[in-house]
Design an enzyme around this catalytic site. Structure first.
Site, PDB file in Angstrom:
ATOM      1  CG  ASP A   1       3.178  62.236  34.748  1.00 26.04           C
ATOM      2  OD1 ASP A   1       3.739  62.403  35.840  1.00 26.04           O
ATOM      3  OD2 ASP A   1       2.586  61.191  34.427  1.00 26.04           O
TER       4      ASP A   1
ATOM      5  CD  GLU B   1       6.217  56.289  43.607  1.00 25.92           C
ATOM      6  OE1 GLU B   1       5.945  57.062  42.682  1.00 25.92           O
ATOM      7  OE2 GLU B   1       6.176  56.610  44.799  1.00 25.92           O
TER       8      GLU B   1
END
Ligand SMILES: Cc1ncc(COP(=O)(O)O)c(C=O)c1O
Lengths: 416, 255
Positions: free
Chosen positions: B58, B47
């Site tokens: 995140d 990814e």
């Protein structure tokens, strides 16, 4: 007397609205869209919380016991209705009829508390026992800490590290009110980053926590929910103007726009009344093209910020840029989706005001009317130098907050 | 639609290891080397993180790597330039993971077209919700042969998981716990019962678990039931400490 929903219902029955192509077209649709703007662009982690809120918010707000409690607190705790004050000396100077909607007289000193009262009651009914919020200047943080103290609920306020340093009195207020102020250390360490941190906290605490967002921004249903809580402002304006002038509708409603909550509240019941002009005032900072500005309608492009599709300041590559304004409350790189729609559709007239012009207007209001406004609100007054009104026009300016919190800024600027 | 590399990989009879890293990190020009070394080390999927200024989902590690990558000068067009020749040297599935706004600004169709051109197989855009994807973008993704990967979490209802399964044609990204990204030390009972619950749903798409996987122990726990697992923050930490070196050591430490 005050419930933000009753007038909407009444308005729908006014014959003038029948025959308009779209009834209430400036309000959010079921999915939270205002024209092309709004929606809920959220990671899946936030879906259950936003969905729960979306399914329940209108139903909860319409419960008689909710309305009763909300109205009662606005009256006895906040001090509503806030006066609609005819500013005679200001009117004489600008040769038009100017009324001030005195949100500065609310408990905690700004309109922000209308929303936090509503949302804390919402949180209680959703069974949440922990509150998080973001704050820039600290006004929304103080308003949130206040209602959490009132209800005895744990409160964590995220605030950019840089803002913590420049807004010390509000940090102290939040602490006195029992809130924990957590510094946002990421990115540019200001309001947008504090909002990111609050959202991350919500992702990590999905079950017990309610996020009290401070403006008409964020994913659906926040913009609509916050606008409904703030709509008490225009509901009162209508009743007060009827009493004073024999008419419900002013010619213009003027408000400053950071995220846009005081403006949304001031416009709410006039949105679908085209004869009422809507004027939105943004912060031009050091000038729209100076590179230090927060004039989102002039500088922004369509994009996604904090879960909402709206106008926002960004690079060509889609990175969100840092705005600037002398007033921390207008220092947001986006605007609520309602305002993006008002701009794009032409329903709203958007004017941007520089730091210097806002500061001058703040001084002028102090001298002419004995009212020291928040610097955010000063922006709304500064349009009087730039925008001509007719002598017979009734212009309502939403005085969103008082200037106590900004004294140091005024002192530094004017060398007082 | 002809099978894409992700779908083929998912048919292999083994537990898959997927690694996330941020493009342009630790140095602007490391992107290609990191991809090549990961493939050589035996990783199954990669990814590639397209950095964003405001990565809501995140934790601190990936936030920092994104900020650093942007400061290094990473941007969308540059990433495509860096990847222009990637299919000459790398054959495993490549997925771009990022936030929706940079893709939206590039133009969703133009972005998808570029992905196909350089050989990207799928996208993970956590803040592009299911309904918007289906109403506005699904046909574009399909036209360019891209698989869109959706997330589910322990809070996602069974009904919604089924809808997501229906809309997916690759794998489902199973977020291990209610959290932002970031390495944790282990999985408890709550995770185990969540892993069991999903396994029992007999979804048509295999699941790959992400968030909180950092070592061989957490990898094994996560893949007891699921098809694979994704490591992000722990690998970013490796890059921070060692630069784009010793990547094989890191991967061998996992399995
Ligand atoms: C007094 C005052 N006015 C206006 C604003 C801007 O917010 P909004 O645009 O949501 O009304 C703030 C925000 O802190 C404020 O404190």
């Amino acid at each position: 007397m005050r419930n933000p929903l009753s007038i909407e219902v009444k308005l729908k029955k006014i014959p003038a609205y029948v025959g308009m192509t779209k009834i209430m077209s400036y309000h959010a649709n079921e999915k939270g869209y205002y024209g092309e703007f709004g929606g809920a662009f959220i990671p899946e982690m936030l879906y259950p919380n936003c969905e729960e809120l979306r399914q329940k918010y209108i139903q909860i707000m319409e419960e008689p016991s909710f309305k009763e409690e909300f109205d009662q607190l606005l009256k006895d705790y906040v001090g509503r209705p806030s006066p609609l004050y005819f500013a005679e000396r200001l009117s004489n100077k600008y040769n038009t009829k100017i009324y001030l909607k005195r949100e500065d007289l609310n408990h905690t000193g700004a309109h922000k508390v209308n929303n936090t009262i509503g949302q804390i009651l919402m949180a209680k009914r959703l069974g949440k026992n922990r509150i998080i919020a973001e704050t820039g200047a600290g006004q929304h943080g103080v308003a949130t800490a206040t209602v959490c103290a009132l209800m005895g609920i744990e409160c964590v306020v995220y605030m950019g590290e840089i803002d913590i340093a420049r807004q010390a009195p509000n940090v102290a207020r939040m602490k006195m009110l029992g809130a924990e102020v957590r510094p946002a250390l990421s990115g540019s360490k200001t309001l947008k980053d504090a909002t990111n941190e609050a959202i991350r906290d919500w992702i990590n605490n999905p079950v017990d926590t309610h996020y009290i967002i401070g403006s008409v921004v964020g994913p659906h249903p926040y913009p609509d929910m916050v606008a409904r809580f703030q709509s008490v402002i225009s509901e009162e304006i209508k009743a007060q103007l009827l009493e004073k002038e024999g008419r419900e509708n002013p010619d213009y409603v003027v408000a400053c726009v950071g995220g846009g909550s005081n403006a949304a509240g001031a416009y709410y019941h006039f949105l679908d009344t085209p004869e009422v002009g809507i004027i939105a005032v943004e912060a031009a900072g050091k000038g729209i093209h100076s590179g230090e500005s927060a004039a989102t309608s002039a500088l922004g492009k369509v994009g996604i910020i904090h879960g909402s599709k709206t106008l926002l300041m960004q690079t060509d590559d889609g990175q969100i840029t840092e705005p600037y304004s002398i007033s921390a409350g207008l220092d947001y790189p986006g605007v609520g989706p309602l305002h993006a729609h008002l701009f794009k559709s032409g329903r709203g007239e958007f004017i941007s005001i520089t730091d210097d012009d806002a500061m001058k207007a703040g001084m002028e209001l102090s001298k002419l009317e004995g009212i020291i406004p928040a610097i955010e609100s000063s922006h709304a007054f500064a349009i009087l130098e730039q925008r001509k009104f007719n002598p017979s026009d009734i212009v309502v300016i939403n005085l969103s907050g008082r200037g106590d919190k900004d004294l140091q800024n005024y002192i530094d600027y004017f060398k007082l | 639609m002809k099978q894409n590399r992700i779908q083929k990989k998912l048919q292999e009879d083994k537990k898959l290891l997927s690694i996330y890293f941020t493009a342009g990190y630790p140095n602007l020009d490391d992107t290609v080397k990191v991809i090549q070394d990961l493939e050589e080390s035996g990783v199954d999927l990669i990814e590639i993180g397209l950095p964003f200024s405001d990565p809501l989902a995140d934790g601190p590690t990936i936030q920092d790597s994104s900020t650093k990558a942007l400061n290094n000068g990473m941007h969308t067009e540059l990433l495509f330039e860096q990847l222009a020749a990637i299919r000459k040297t790398v054959s495993i599935p490549l997925i771009i993971m990022g936030y929706f706004n940079p893709v939206f600004q590039y133009g969703v169709e133009a972005f998808c077209e570029k992905c196909k051109e350089v050989g990207i197989d799928g996208l993970i855009l956590p803040d592009l919700p299911l309904d918007v994807y289906q109403e506005e973008y699904e046909s574009i993704f399909k036209e360019y042969g891209l698989i869109n990967v959706f997330l589910i979490t322990p809070q996602t209802s069974d009904a919604r998981i089924k809808a997501i399964d229906e809309a997916s044609d690759g794998f489902i990204y199973m977020v291990s716990s209610a959290s932002t990204t970031g390495a944790k030390t282990g999985f408890g009972e709550v995770q185990k019962s969540y892993f069991d619950r999903i396994a029992n749903m007999q979804l048509k798409n295999p699941q790959i678990v992400g968030f909180g996987i950092s070592n061989s122990q957490t990898f094994d726990q996560a893949t007891t039931k699921a098809k694979g697992a994704i490591i992000g923050s722990a690998f970013i930490k490796h890059l921070t400490e060692h630069g784009p070196e010793k990547i094989a050591d890191f991967v061998q430490g996992i399995r």
